[in-house]
Scaffold this motif. Structure first.
Motif, PDB file in Angstrom:
ATOM      1  N   THR A  99     -91.842 -50.591  62.353  1.00  0.00           N
ATOM      2  CA  THR A  99     -93.115 -51.273  62.573  1.00  0.00           C
ATOM      3  C   THR A  99     -92.937 -52.429  63.545  1.00  0.00           C
ATOM      4  N   GLY A 100     -91.832 -53.138  63.399  1.00  0.00           N
ATOM      5  CA  GLY A 100     -91.540 -54.226  64.322  1.00  0.00           C
ATOM      6  C   GLY A 100     -91.416 -53.748  65.748  1.00  0.00           C
ATOM      7  N   PHE A 114     -99.845 -53.291  57.217  1.00  0.00           N
ATOM      8  CA  PHE A 114     -99.469 -52.382  58.306  1.00  0.00           C
ATOM      9  C   PHE A 114    -100.575 -51.356  58.564  1.00  0.00           C
ATOM     10  N   SER A 157    -100.361 -60.672  54.376  1.00  0.00           N
ATOM     11  CA  SER A 157     -98.982 -61.064  54.682  1.00  0.00           C
ATOM     12  C   SER A 157     -98.476 -62.094  53.682  1.00  0.00           C
ATOM     13  N   CYS A 191     -83.692 -57.483  60.711  1.00  0.00           N
ATOM     14  CA  CYS A 191     -83.625 -56.026  60.521  1.00  0.00           C
ATOM     15  C   CYS A 191     -82.248 -55.504  60.925  1.00  0.00           C
ATOM     16  N   ASP A 212     -93.271 -44.039  59.046  1.00  0.00           N
ATOM     17  CA  ASP A 212     -94.131 -45.205  58.845  1.00  0.00           C
ATOM     18  C   ASP A 212     -94.304 -45.548  57.370  1.00  0.00           C
ATOM     19  N   MET A 247     -87.455 -61.134  63.765  1.00  0.00           N
ATOM     20  CA  MET A 247     -87.654 -59.800  63.196  1.00  0.00           C
ATOM     21  C   MET A 247     -86.449 -58.905  63.454  1.00  0.00           C
ATOM     22  N   LEU A 252     -95.223 -59.935  62.221  1.00  0.00           N
ATOM     23  CA  LEU A 252     -93.770 -59.848  62.430  1.00  0.00           C
ATOM     24  C   LEU A 252     -92.949 -60.461  61.286  1.00  0.00           C
ATOM     25  N   ALA A 287     -88.745 -53.875  58.051  1.00  0.00           N
ATOM     26  CA  ALA A 287     -89.491 -52.736  58.600  1.00  0.00           C
ATOM     27  C   ALA A 287     -89.281 -52.696  60.114  1.00  0.00           C
ATOM     28  N   GLN A 347     -87.252 -47.735  55.197  1.00  0.00           N
ATOM     29  CA  GLN A 347     -88.418 -47.268  55.943  1.00  0.00           C
ATOM     30  C   GLN A 347     -88.059 -45.967  56.638  1.00  0.00           C
ATOM     31  N   CYS A 380     -92.618 -57.920  58.659  1.00  0.00           N
ATOM     32  CA  CYS A 380     -91.610 -56.918  59.042  1.00  0.00           C
ATOM     33  C   CYS A 380     -90.211 -57.437  58.735  1.00  0.00           C
ATOM     34  N   SER A 381     -90.011 -58.738  58.978  1.00  0.00           N
ATOM     35  CA  SER A 381     -88.702 -59.346  58.702  1.00  0.00           C
ATOM     36  C   SER A 381     -88.392 -59.315  57.216  1.00  0.00           C
TER      37      SER A 381
END
Length: 654
Positions: A299-300, A266, A257, A329, A528, A325, A288, A296, A525, A291-292
């Protein structure tokens, strides 16, 4: 172990006590007076005092009894009290116990007590006293592995990793076989020192050992390789571990990360679920934010589903990460739903929700939430006002932003920091009040930062103020000489003013200094997988039949709606046809077209870009959202743009 008695009377008393014919009351009294029996009862009493945290009473009792019980030389009683002193970080009590130990010929030669004393002084930030105990050991046989380890961890605990590693090396030179704890301390020192060479040496020792190391050592070694970027070594170690606990997985996920290797992260998380490892809230709180960063959302949502399925109640930090997140997004409604459902909220919860509204252009909702926050009695802090002021800047709420800046100081007692002045300069500059913005820069109590000069330069570009823009650019070239964005921004300022000679001069300066403009890059995205597009690239995709078909349909539909490429955004002195081709190859257009092809009808298109969206792509996306009846959510480096039926949430103020 057989019991020993110093006097025959003690033996007689014990035999009488065991005999059913003896006088029980008299003999019981005599039995309790036997020295070893007194000592056992005393040790038990002392242990109870130590566990309950009654250090004053425990220390006084130990001092009194140590003088009255001549054979009170058992280290257990002292160990219990020292352990309590370590837990309470009580140097005062610990020093008294230290005097008792060092004054006892038998106790001062007990390695366990020596290691406890070293630990006590190190947790109390007195490395000098810890080292004094260590150096005071004259018999090398007393310097056991645990004593060496206590000294090493003392250095590590007090921010001296080099000394910790040197202590470990000295231990090896003394022919002491390291155990798990010592090895883990040495590896931690290597991590802190960023010394992978020494770490590899310790790894070689581990391989040569007859006994396998424990999970803590493997986790430390894994972290070392990951922190230093040796991902292949880390993955080999990870795959070869006989056991992998949740800390092992979290360690690998955390470093991935930090290194923004989100795809690997992921995939690792999904593998973690496949192997039924489970997860901790720390696992999800680590994933998370990634993801932010890359927006994504799918995924979140997977992670959110895991939270909902869990029997354990999520903690506030995890819910705050979920808030963030969804907001980053572009799903601010989801953020608010989670926020409203939280049984308890901290200041971070409110600030996160306010920032979600700010970056998504929901300024009215942000202001209402702020007023509700004030009414609830919660005191806002500096982060609160950064979120509010940036929201005002992005939406053109100039007067409210100025009044809020004053309220921050007078009503809420928050002293403006550099970030707040940067927002104020941006609010004034973007509203065309360049003179007032310059006045703020000249009179504020801080030396202007690069972000402040950058805000001023951007405002000058928007409003064509070349003279002030040149001053801001000059300052930026000193503060951030390697930042390509500053050169691009001043080049754009000159290009808008048709000052092509100065544009060429800036480009030549960049060439001489080896500075290259950052390429426009967008990603989306789909299922996946995250697809990445670079401006002018994607040749294989652009040459595909599916792209040509959809692009042709889009071009025809947008032209019918009155859209034609605005070539003025191409700041190069080339012909209009070349400019039009360049505009159509911008990364956000490629990403949008790919998403239109590979997602179902009615599914929102979500694009993230590493630079600010250009004016023509902004216009194009408005028209595309109208002709395709799709919602398009674009996140650039500044904010979100939500395109719905030909209208953008920014109201063209950006």
């Amino acid at each position: 172990m057989p019991l020993r008695f110093d006097k025959l009377a003690d033996v007689a008393t014990l035999q009488a006590y065991l005999s059913p014919l003896g006088s029980q009351s008299i003999i019981h009294s005599r039995f309790l007076q036997i020295p070893w029996r007194q000592q056992a009862g005393f040790s038990k009493h002392l242990k109870g005092l130590s566990k309950s945290g009654k250090l004053d009473e425990a220390v006084v009792t130990l001092i009194e009894k140590s003088s009255s019980l001549s054979n009170l030389s058992s280290p257990e009683a002292y160990t219990d009290v020292l352990h309590a002193c370590i837990s309470a970080r009580s140097l005062h009590h610990g020093q008294k116990i230290c005097s008792l130990v060092l004054n006892s010929p038998s106790l001062r030669h007990d390695p366990k007590l020596l290691s406890k004393l070293i630990t006590l002084f190190s947790v109390c930030r007195r490395l000098d006293l810890a080292r004094e105990i260590f150096d005071g050991v004259t018999d090398p046989t007393l310097l056991t592995e645990k004593v060496w380890a206590a000294m090493a961890i003392g250095y590590s605990r007090n921010g001296s990793p080099r000394d910790a590693l040197l202590t470990y090396i000295d231990m090896l030179c003394s022919f002491i076989e390291p155990e798990n704890f010592s090895i883990s301390v040495a590896l931690k020192a290597c991590i802190d020192l960023k010394d992978i060479r020494a770490g590899r040496g310790i790894h070689a020792q581990i391989v040569k050992r007859r006994e396998k190391v424990d999970q803590v050592v493997n986790n430390a070694l894994l972290k070392l390789y990951m922190e230093r970027g040796s991902f292949e070594d880390a993955r080999k170690l990870f795959d070869g571990m006989p056991q992998r606990n949740i800390v092992t997985w979290n360690s690998l996920i955390s470093v991935l990360s930090k290194k923004v290797r989100v795809h690997e992260m992921f995939n690792l998380f999904r593998k973690m679920q496949q192997e039924r490892i489970g997860f901790s809230w720390a696992t999800l709180t680590t994933i998370l934010p990634a993801c932010s960063r890359v927006a994504a959302l799918l995924t979140g949502k997977e992670i959110h589903a895991q939270v909902l399925k869990s029997k354990e109640k999520p903690d506030v930090p995890l819910l705050n990460s979920l808030l963030d997140m969804y907001g980053k997004c572009g799903e601010v409604e989801y953020s608010r739903r989670i926020f409203d459902g939280m049984s308890s909220k901290d200041l971070t919860s409110w600030n996160t929700m306010l920032n979600c509204y700010a970056i998504n252009g929901k300024i009215e909702e942000e202001i209402n939430l702020f007023e509700r926050m004030v009414e609830s009695g919660l005191e806002p802090d500096g982060i609160t006002f950064v979120a509010l002021l940036s929201g005002c800047s992005d939406t053109g709420l100039t007067e409210y932003g100025l009044s809020l800046f004053e309220r921050m100081k007078t009503e809420f007692g928050v002293s403006p920091a550099l970030e707040h002045y940067a927002c104020l300069v941006d609010i004034l500059g973007r509203a065309g009040k360049i003179k007032e913005a310059v006045n703020v820069v000249e009179t504020m109590p801080f030396k202007p930062s690069a972000s402040i000069w950058g805000s001023l330069l951007n405002s000058c570009r928007l409003h064509g103020n070349v003279s002030v823009g040149e001053i801001a650019a000059k300052e930026l070239f000193v503060l951030e000489p390697r930042n390509p964005g500053n050169y691009v921004m001043v080049s754009n300022l000159y290009a808008d003013a048709k000052m092509w000679e100065k544009v060429d001069k800036i480009r030549e300066m960049m060439k001489q200094r080896g500075i290259r403009k950052e390429a426009g890059c967008s990603w989306i995205q789909v299922k996946d997988k995250i697809q990445i597009f670079v401006a002018g690239g994607g040749y294989e995709f652009r040459n595909s039949d599916e792209y040509k078909k959809v692009w042709s349909e889009l071009q025809e539909a947008t032209e019918k709606s009155g859209y034609f490429p605005d070539t003025s955004v191409v700041l190069h002195d080339v012909d209009d046809e070349t400019k039009a081709n360049w505009v159509c190859g911008h990364s956000e257009r490629l990403a949008t077209t790919y998403s239109l092809i590979h997602t179902g009808e009615g599914v929102p298109v979500r694009v993230t870009k590493n630079l600010r969206v250009c004016a023509d792509c902004h216009s194009w996306m408005k028209i595309v959202s109208q002709v395709t009846a799709r919602v398009i959510v674009l996140r650039d480096t500044k904010r979100f743009h939500h395109f719905v039926a030909g209208i953008c949430s920014c109201k063209d103020y950006w």
